[in-house]
Every structure is written in C-alpha cells, then in structure tokens.
Enzyme design. Sequence first.
Site, PDB file in Angstrom:
ATOM      1  N   ARG A 209     -10.628  10.364   6.103  1.00 49.32           N
ATOM      2  CA  ARG A 209      -9.518  10.106   5.198  1.00 49.32           C
ATOM      3  C   ARG A 209      -8.167  10.386   5.871  1.00 49.32           C
ATOM      4  O   ARG A 209      -7.139   9.904   5.401  1.00 49.32           O
ATOM      5  CB  ARG A 209      -9.631  11.017   3.959  1.00 49.32           C
ATOM      6  CG  ARG A 209     -10.808  10.708   3.059  1.00 49.32           C
ATOM      7  CD  ARG A 209     -11.058  11.862   2.099  1.00 49.32           C
ATOM      8  NE  ARG A 209     -12.029  11.494   1.070  1.00 49.32           N
ATOM      9  CZ  ARG A 209     -11.718  11.256  -0.192  1.00 49.32           C
ATOM     10  NH1 ARG A 209     -10.468  11.336  -0.595  1.00 49.32           N
ATOM     11  NH2 ARG A 209     -12.645  10.929  -1.066  1.00 49.32           N
TER      12      ARG A 209
ATOM     13  N   LYS B 288      -5.428 -13.583  -3.186  1.00 49.16           N
ATOM     14  CA  LYS B 288      -6.607 -12.785  -3.523  1.00 49.16           C
ATOM     15  C   LYS B 288      -7.697 -13.666  -4.130  1.00 49.16           C
ATOM     16  O   LYS B 288      -8.884 -13.542  -3.808  1.00 49.16           O
ATOM     17  CB  LYS B 288      -6.234 -11.667  -4.504  1.00 49.16           C
ATOM     18  CG  LYS B 288      -5.534 -10.498  -3.867  1.00 49.16           C
ATOM     19  CD  LYS B 288      -6.482  -9.704  -2.998  1.00 49.16           C
ATOM     20  CE  LYS B 288      -5.732  -8.957  -1.921  1.00 49.16           C
ATOM     21  NZ  LYS B 288      -5.178  -9.782  -0.859  1.00 49.16           N
TER      22      LYS B 288
ATOM     23  N   LYS C 122     -11.470  -8.439   8.764  1.00 49.90           N
ATOM     24  CA  LYS C 122     -10.519  -7.430   8.286  1.00 49.90           C
ATOM     25  C   LYS C 122      -9.271  -7.397   9.137  1.00 49.90           C
ATOM     26  O   LYS C 122      -8.158  -7.286   8.646  1.00 49.90           O
ATOM     27  CB  LYS C 122     -11.191  -6.051   8.279  1.00 49.90           C
ATOM     28  CG  LYS C 122     -10.324  -4.948   7.677  1.00 49.90           C
ATOM     29  CD  LYS C 122     -10.038  -5.212   6.220  1.00 49.90           C
ATOM     30  CE  LYS C 122      -9.096  -4.191   5.623  1.00 49.90           C
ATOM     31  NZ  LYS C 122      -8.651  -4.582   4.274  1.00 49.90           N
TER      32      LYS C 122
ATOM     33  N   HIS D  48       9.994 -28.926  -9.939  1.00 54.78           N
ATOM     34  CA  HIS D  48      10.312 -29.668  -8.715  1.00 54.78           C
ATOM     35  C   HIS D  48       9.058 -30.146  -8.001  1.00 54.78           C
ATOM     36  O   HIS D  48       9.034 -30.223  -6.770  1.00 54.78           O
ATOM     37  CB  HIS D  48      11.168 -28.804  -7.786  1.00 54.78           C
ATOM     38  CG  HIS D  48      12.488 -28.442  -8.375  1.00 54.78           C
ATOM     39  ND1 HIS D  48      13.497 -29.352  -8.554  1.00 54.78           N
ATOM     40  CD2 HIS D  48      12.947 -27.259  -8.856  1.00 54.78           C
ATOM     41  CE1 HIS D  48      14.543 -28.747  -9.109  1.00 54.78           C
ATOM     42  NE2 HIS D  48      14.225 -27.477  -9.305  1.00 54.78           N
TER      43      HIS D  48
ATOM     44  N   CYS E 258      -6.312  12.985   0.821  1.00 57.05           N
ATOM     45  CA  CYS E 258      -6.728  14.381   0.872  1.00 57.05           C
ATOM     46  C   CYS E 258      -8.178  14.503   0.413  1.00 57.05           C
ATOM     47  O   CYS E 258      -8.702  13.648  -0.285  1.00 57.05           O
ATOM     48  CB  CYS E 258      -5.840  15.232  -0.031  1.00 57.05           C
ATOM     49  SG  CYS E 258      -4.078  15.107   0.340  1.00 57.05           S
TER      50      CYS E 258
ATOM     51  N   TRP F 168      -3.053  15.634   3.627  1.00 59.22           N
ATOM     52  CA  TRP F 168      -1.964  14.875   4.233  1.00 59.22           C
ATOM     53  C   TRP F 168      -0.680  15.529   3.753  1.00 59.22           C
ATOM     54  O   TRP F 168      -0.530  15.819   2.559  1.00 59.22           O
ATOM     55  CB  TRP F 168      -1.978  13.425   3.745  1.00 59.22           C
ATOM     56  CG  TRP F 168      -2.659  12.452   4.632  1.00 59.22           C
ATOM     57  CD1 TRP F 168      -3.772  11.730   4.350  1.00 59.22           C
ATOM     58  CD2 TRP F 168      -2.256  12.056   5.949  1.00 59.22           C
ATOM     59  NE1 TRP F 168      -4.097  10.918   5.407  1.00 59.22           N
ATOM     60  CE2 TRP F 168      -3.189  11.101   6.401  1.00 59.22           C
ATOM     61  CE3 TRP F 168      -1.201  12.426   6.797  1.00 59.22           C
ATOM     62  CZ2 TRP F 168      -3.101  10.494   7.655  1.00 59.22           C
ATOM     63  CZ3 TRP F 168      -1.115  11.828   8.041  1.00 59.22           C
ATOM     64  CH2 TRP F 168      -2.054  10.881   8.456  1.00 59.22           C
TER      65      TRP F 168
ATOM     66  N   ASN G  62      -5.598  16.870  -5.169  1.00 64.30           N
ATOM     67  CA  ASN G  62      -5.276  15.547  -4.649  1.00 64.30           C
ATOM     68  C   ASN G  62      -4.361  14.845  -5.641  1.00 64.30           C
ATOM     69  O   ASN G  62      -4.533  15.002  -6.850  1.00 64.30           O
ATOM     70  CB  ASN G  62      -6.532  14.696  -4.471  1.00 64.30           C
ATOM     71  CG  ASN G  62      -7.407  15.178  -3.350  1.00 64.30           C
ATOM     72  OD1 ASN G  62      -7.035  16.050  -2.573  1.00 64.30           O
ATOM     73  ND2 ASN G  62      -8.597  14.607  -3.259  1.00 64.30           N
ATOM     74  N   GLY G  63      -3.430  14.045  -5.140  1.00 61.18           N
ATOM     75  CA  GLY G  63      -2.574  13.284  -6.032  1.00 61.18           C
ATOM     76  C   GLY G  63      -1.167  13.829  -6.084  1.00 61.18           C
ATOM     77  O   GLY G  63      -0.670  14.432  -5.123  1.00 61.18           O
TER      78      GLY G  63
ATOM     79  N   GLU H 124       0.616 -13.405  -3.735  1.00 60.60           N
ATOM     80  CA  GLU H 124      -0.461 -12.464  -3.431  1.00 60.60           C
ATOM     81  C   GLU H 124      -1.637 -12.654  -4.373  1.00 60.60           C
ATOM     82  O   GLU H 124      -2.805 -12.600  -3.957  1.00 60.60           O
ATOM     83  CB  GLU H 124       0.071 -11.028  -3.503  1.00 60.60           C
ATOM     84  CG  GLU H 124      -0.973  -9.930  -3.454  1.00 60.60           C
ATOM     85  CD  GLU H 124      -1.776  -9.882  -2.163  1.00 60.60           C
ATOM     86  OE1 GLU H 124      -2.720  -9.080  -2.100  1.00 60.60           O
ATOM     87  OE2 GLU H 124      -1.485 -10.643  -1.216  1.00 60.60           O
TER      88      GLU H 124
ATOM     89  N   GLU I 240      -9.258 -15.827  -1.449  1.00 61.26           N
ATOM     90  CA  GLU I 240     -10.034 -15.082  -0.453  1.00 61.26           C
ATOM     91  C   GLU I 240     -11.442 -14.769  -0.927  1.00 61.26           C
ATOM     92  O   GLU I 240     -12.403 -14.879  -0.163  1.00 61.26           O
ATOM     93  CB  GLU I 240      -9.322 -13.768  -0.117  1.00 61.26           C
ATOM     94  CG  GLU I 240      -8.115 -13.911   0.782  1.00 61.26           C
ATOM     95  CD  GLU I 240      -7.478 -12.557   1.064  1.00 61.26           C
ATOM     96  OE1 GLU I 240      -7.208 -12.268   2.228  1.00 61.26           O
ATOM     97  OE2 GLU I 240      -7.247 -11.789   0.109  1.00 61.26           O
TER      98      GLU I 240
END
Length: 607
Positions: A27, A483, A602, A502, A2, A74, A98-99, A479, A486
Amino acid sequence: MCGIIGIVGKLPVSDRLVDGLKRMEYRGYDSAGVCTVHDGQLVRRRAEGKLANLVQVLKSVDAPGNIGIAHTRWATHGAPTTSNAHPHATGEVALVHNGIIENFKPLRDELTARGRSFESETDTEVVAHLVSEQVEGGASPTEAVKAVLPRLRGAFALAIAFREHPDMLIGARLGSPLVVGYGEGETYLGSDALALAPLTQKIAYLEEGDWVIVTREGAQIFDKGNNPVEREITTSGVSAAQIEKGNYRHYMQKEIFEQPTVVAQTLSSYIRPLEQTVALPQMDFDLAGVRRITIVACGTSFYAGMVAKYWFESFARVPVDIDVASEFRYRDPVLEEGGLALFISQSGETADTLAALKHCKENGQTIAVVVNVPTSSMAREADLLLPTHAGPEIGVASTKAFTCQLAVLAALAAHLALVKGKLTKEEEQEIVRHLIEAPAALNAALAHDEDIAAMAHLIAPARDVLYLGRGPDYPLALEGALKLKEISYIHAEGYASGEMKHGPIALIDEAVPVIVLAPSGPLFEKTVSNMQEVRARGGKVVLISDAEGIAEAGEGCLATIEMPTVHPLIAPLVYAVPVQLLAYHVAVAKGTDVDRPRNLAKSVTVE
C-alpha cells in the site's frame, strides 16, 4: 493507503502485528508503529521510514502484551515523523486510523480550550483525546466510542485499545474498509483480509457505519444506529489475489469503493489542515514565475488534465495548453520560456507521455509530474514530483487513480493561484475546506451504488450511448464514455452539451441513451436546455444531478441518479463515481471481463 491490524490474542502479539504490517507494505507508507496493552500500561513503539526501522526499535525495547494494534502510515496531516506516526495515544487510550477527520480542526480547538495538549500535527490524535475524555470522565469504552463516533465527519477506519481493558479492542468504519477475523480463542481487526491471512481465513466485512467490540471470544457488531447486527462470516480464498479483492466481485469495484480513503490520503499530503493552507513538496524553481502550463497525458489521465485546465485558468489565470501525449511531439509545439510542462500518469511509465516529457525537458521546460508510482521513470525526471496515494490499481480501467489525480491537481491549482496573487489567504482557506469535504462526498455518492446497479439493465442493451456535460463536467462526460467503452464494449461518446446541436443530435433516437451530468449551479439551466433538445427527439435521458437539479429537471427521464450537493470545485471528483459505477454495472450485466477487458493493458509502455 495506510494499513491497520489489531489482535486480541492468547500469546504475545508484537511480532505478529509487524508481520501483518509487512503484508500491507504494497500500500505504501513512510512510518509505522505498534501499541500493546501490558500490566495496565499502553506500550507504544514507533519509527520513521521502513518497517525494518520499527523492527530495530522493537529489538531494542520490546512491546510485550497479548493485545495490540499497529499501523503503517502515509504522511497525511503532518510530516512523516515519529511524533506523527500511529498509534496515537493519551494516558488511557491508543488508536490507529485510516482516512481523514474533516472537522478535526474545530474539535482540536475545542479540546485545546479545555486544556488538552497535543504531541502531533495529525487529525487522528483528536479522536484519541475525545475518547480519552469520555473514559476519564467515567464512561466505559463502549459508551465512550458511542459518544464520539457521531461527532466525527469524514472517512475513517479506527482500531482503539484501552489501558484498563487488556481484553478488548473497538473498531469502527465510515468510508474506509475494516474487517474482523475470527481465530481459535483470538479475534483480529485489519484493513483487509490480506493482513490477516496467516492468522485466519474466517472473515467478516464491516458495513458502512458499523462499529465492533472485539474480544478473545469473538466480535459484537453494531450498525450506525448502535443496533446489534450480524455480518456474514466468509472463508477467504487461499490466494493473495482473492484475499485482496475482499468481499468485492472485481478489483474495479473494490477500487471504486476505496476512493474516499485514497482521496483523503492524497489530499492530506497536500494540505495543512490546521493552517487550512495548501502545502506542495519542495521545489527548486519559482512557481510564481510560471507563465504558461502545458499538460500532457493519455486516456483517463488526459481527462484529469482537462479538468485541471479549468482550475488553472479560473483560479490562477495562467494559460494552459493540453495535448494527448501520442500527438504532442509530432505537431512541433511552441514551448515558451518560463513554461511548466505537467505530465499526468498512473504508472509513470506510459511510453508516449514519457517521450513527451523528455521532449519538453530538452526544450527548457520545467517538469512537473503527477504520478501514482513515485519511483517510476517520469518521477525520476521531475523538477516537481506530485505523487498520488491511490495505492496499487489492479483493474485495467482507471478509477481511484483518476480521482486522486484530480485531488492533487486541485491543490496545485489553488497553490499556484496563491503564489500568483490571484487568491487571498481567506480564499485559499475556503478551497481547503471544500477539499477536505471531498472524501465524505465521495462516500455519499457511493451510497447510490444499488440504485445505479438497478438501472444498469436499461443501458446494457444499447449499441450507442452519449454523455453530455458542461464546464468541468465535459471532461467527466468524456471519461464516462471511455469507461463504458473500455469494459462493456458499448460504443459511447462524450460531448460538451452545447455542441449537441452542431452535429451529434443527428444520432438521437429512442435507442440511444443519453447520460447527462448536470450538478445544480450556474451552468445547470443551459445543460437542461440541451437535455430537453434530446428528449424532444425521442432520446432517453439519464440525469445525474443533486436533489435540487433532479427536482427541477428529473421528470420524464429514463432514470435519475442523485448525487450529494457539493461545491463546484469538488464536483468532478464526486461525479466521477456515478459514471464509474454505471460502466461497472453495465459491464457486469453484459458479462464482460471487468478487470481485464479485451485488447487493453494497464500500462502502455510502447508507442
């Protein structure tokens, strides 16, 4: 995301408010509105759909006045209708937001019991009524806001106008960004500097918990303890790209810090907070008839799918297969009748994933898509489109798209469990309550940014780093390792904690930092046992846990990173933050190109 803009001006503001909203169209939104203060009245104009509809409304019925607020929304709490569009207003105040207000339901019940009536389904309207009650009781705008802000839980940015005060706005932020712009005899509020770019280049960024009184003469800023404070006024760059970054050094950093806001917006699209139920988009198939789920994704989205596998199987008791998209078609997978194929992608254009989707469609699978671009190729192929509302993600290494994917997948798992009869209404309500808590928990996690930055130099010299986690924290370990690889170019691997013995334990020595994700709970002791195996062999452990976990197992660690204590359901969202921040600060320490790491794109649109 928003968008907010507010102007305390010398000249009529409605056209400039709309122009600011246009600058934030990137947005995404599905309704818009403005409210001005003129001749002792709040003049409010709203419309569903695109800004062109609001412009037509304003051509028919103007909104005069030299002070005003505006918003693009939104649909979150409530459908994208005119009555749910911002600004929300009472007879005395109007505001945009917003939020998410986590505790809006008990606040709304309290207000309703006192005779207040509501015209919308939103959480925002609760704040309008709380402030209005104070003003109607004789409080000044400043006194009213000071009384109301401590009652709000969640993540929010607010801009508030008052009917009897045509010379001031009040803004506040907690977990959602808000900036103050300084002009000649005018002052502005905005979600970001881009909204204010044509109006001023002089910007001050409110810090966490700040609130501000905005007049034509300038702005008086207060911290969360109501102490007057000064915030640095900077000159924003001339390019839109520079402005969009705000006071962040990199897009990735900005996007990490946007997570409380965008997760709130995403979650709010999938829950009905008044009823405390999950609400999915309309679908033309029987979700209860799904017998098996096949999840297909790449990279970070694949790890979101791995977390979802835990949720689908534990909540809904539906068996789940998960595949890397680039391998899926080539193993000739068995696709059972009545199966749901679930595809997860930020862009919706990833070539491997799109090819896998078409393969599943040709083989009679129902197609569900979790995607951040609702007009993408995958979205157009979906029987069930589940958009995230992360907004544009510029940094190549995905951050906010990942947590928004997790938010959608958690809601989907809960709803599937309900329609499968594996979850009672009361249990669903409990899950919704925990989901609503996620944005504030993300905000609490971000509060440890400086601590993580301070210990990044301990990791930066390493050639190899290991990440460990159990249960849903295992995908988070994967993940975290991704990161770090990357953006810092350090070799890193994620493992299920119990798998260390193991084979991977052979890698452990004093030069290999080991990042352990271990929130307190039923799996904590086993993870700590694996951690002790590492330490016994000279490994340097960084423990990411809550206060209880750190108190029990933090002694002797290279470093500890404390997270808020949260329900296991939302722990994957919260524990994404420290692994993102650690990778970011290590990359900054190494001097790499954080937003555009070498060899990466991207969106991968070729196989």
